[in-house]
Enzyme design. Structure first.
Site, PDB file in Angstrom:
ATOM      1  N   HIS A  58     -95.058  85.280  84.048  1.00 37.95           N
ATOM      2  CA  HIS A  58     -93.626  85.480  83.856  1.00 37.95           C
ATOM      3  C   HIS A  58     -92.873  84.300  84.468  1.00 37.95           C
ATOM      4  O   HIS A  58     -93.424  83.554  85.290  1.00 37.95           O
ATOM      5  CB  HIS A  58     -93.186  86.776  84.523  1.00 37.95           C
ATOM      6  CG  HIS A  58     -93.748  88.003  83.865  1.00 37.95           C
ATOM      7  ND1 HIS A  58     -93.305  89.263  84.168  1.00 37.95           N
ATOM      8  CD2 HIS A  58     -94.711  88.170  82.922  1.00 37.95           C
ATOM      9  CE1 HIS A  58     -93.966  90.151  83.448  1.00 37.95           C
ATOM     10  NE2 HIS A  58     -94.833  89.504  82.683  1.00 37.95           N
ATOM     11  N   GLU A  60     -90.627  84.108  86.753  1.00 37.73           N
ATOM     12  CA  GLU A  60     -90.581  84.120  88.214  1.00 37.73           C
ATOM     13  C   GLU A  60     -91.897  83.647  88.816  1.00 37.73           C
ATOM     14  O   GLU A  60     -91.894  82.880  89.790  1.00 37.73           O
ATOM     15  CB  GLU A  60     -90.277  85.538  88.730  1.00 37.73           C
ATOM     16  CG  GLU A  60     -88.954  86.103  88.257  1.00 37.73           C
ATOM     17  CD  GLU A  60     -89.070  86.969  87.003  1.00 37.73           C
ATOM     18  OE1 GLU A  60     -88.304  87.933  86.883  1.00 37.73           O
ATOM     19  OE2 GLU A  60     -89.929  86.675  86.136  1.00 37.73           O
ATOM     20  N   CYS A  97     -89.268  92.400  86.400  1.00 37.54           N
ATOM     21  CA  CYS A  97     -90.132  93.555  86.138  1.00 37.54           C
ATOM     22  C   CYS A  97     -90.696  94.053  87.469  1.00 37.54           C
ATOM     23  O   CYS A  97     -90.515  93.430  88.518  1.00 37.54           O
ATOM     24  CB  CYS A  97     -91.256  93.168  85.182  1.00 37.54           C
ATOM     25  SG  CYS A  97     -92.513  92.106  85.938  1.00 37.54           S
ATOM     26  N   CYS A 100     -92.893  91.398  89.239  1.00 35.25           N
ATOM     27  CA  CYS A 100     -92.148  90.283  89.823  1.00 35.25           C
ATOM     28  C   CYS A 100     -91.256  90.743  90.976  1.00 35.25           C
ATOM     29  O   CYS A 100     -91.162  90.063  91.998  1.00 35.25           O
ATOM     30  CB  CYS A 100     -91.331  89.582  88.743  1.00 35.25           C
ATOM     31  SG  CYS A 100     -92.354  88.713  87.530  1.00 35.25           S
TER      32      CYS A 100
END
Length: 182
Positions: A58, A60, A97, A100
């Protein structure tokens, strides 16, 4: 939010949206982010899950790995890296999410600002509130979290992604629509 801070927030979120657009162009879910230290962008990331064939890549996580790699290269100890993260602010186009948000809590980030909520997997209030920290979240620290910054722009990118279709989705999937690049 103060007027100057609001303008700064829009500028920083603009940088994150640029990363999200790069993700969209690469046929990735359009999420982008930037990390700040003392008001300066020190790392950026975009989703790369399809490109890397790794569901954890992701935006992040990409930026976190960039920072950790740089700080290790600079010779910082784990405690110095932790101290650096405690001073960082993250701007991300979509609510982090659960994975993260948990990582950000573990790292002890100072603040997170996001665009649109993540109604399916959000870890900063939509599904779980990992940003609040708790005794159950082993070693997790709380962090300030605020959403809704340029949310319409972030949602617009998601609409583009889902309208064009995802060629990397498991089969069967609906046909991919070819669109002109701008």
């Amino acid at each position: 939010m103060e007027e100057d801070h609001c303008e700064d927030s829009h500028n920083y979120m603009g940088f994150a949206l640029h990363q999200a657009k790069l993700a969209l162009e690469a046929l990735e879910v359009p999420v982008g982010c930037v990390f700040l230290e003392d008001g300066k962008v020190i790392a950026s990331g975009r989703n790369r899950t399809n490109e890397t064939r790794n569901a954890t890549r992701h935006a992040e996580m990409e930026a976190i790995d960039q920072l950790v790699g740089q700080w290790q290269k600079d010779g910082l100890s784990p405690s110095q890296v932790a101290e650096k993260f405690s001073k960082c602010v993250l701007y991300v186009t979509c609510e982090p999410c659960i994975m993260c948000a948990s990582a950000l809590s573990f790292l002890g980030i100072k603040e997170v600002y996001y665009g649109c909520p993540n109604d399916k997997f959000g870890g900063c209030g939509s599904i779980l509130s990992l940003h609040l920290g708790s005794e159950e979240a082993q070693r997790g620290k709380g962090y300030k979290c605020r959403g809704g910054i340029m949310a319409e722009e972030a949602v617009s990118l998601f609409k583009c992604f889902y309208e064009q279709g995802n060629p990397n989705a498991p089969k069967p999937h609906r046909p991919v629509v070819q669109r002109e690049r701008t």
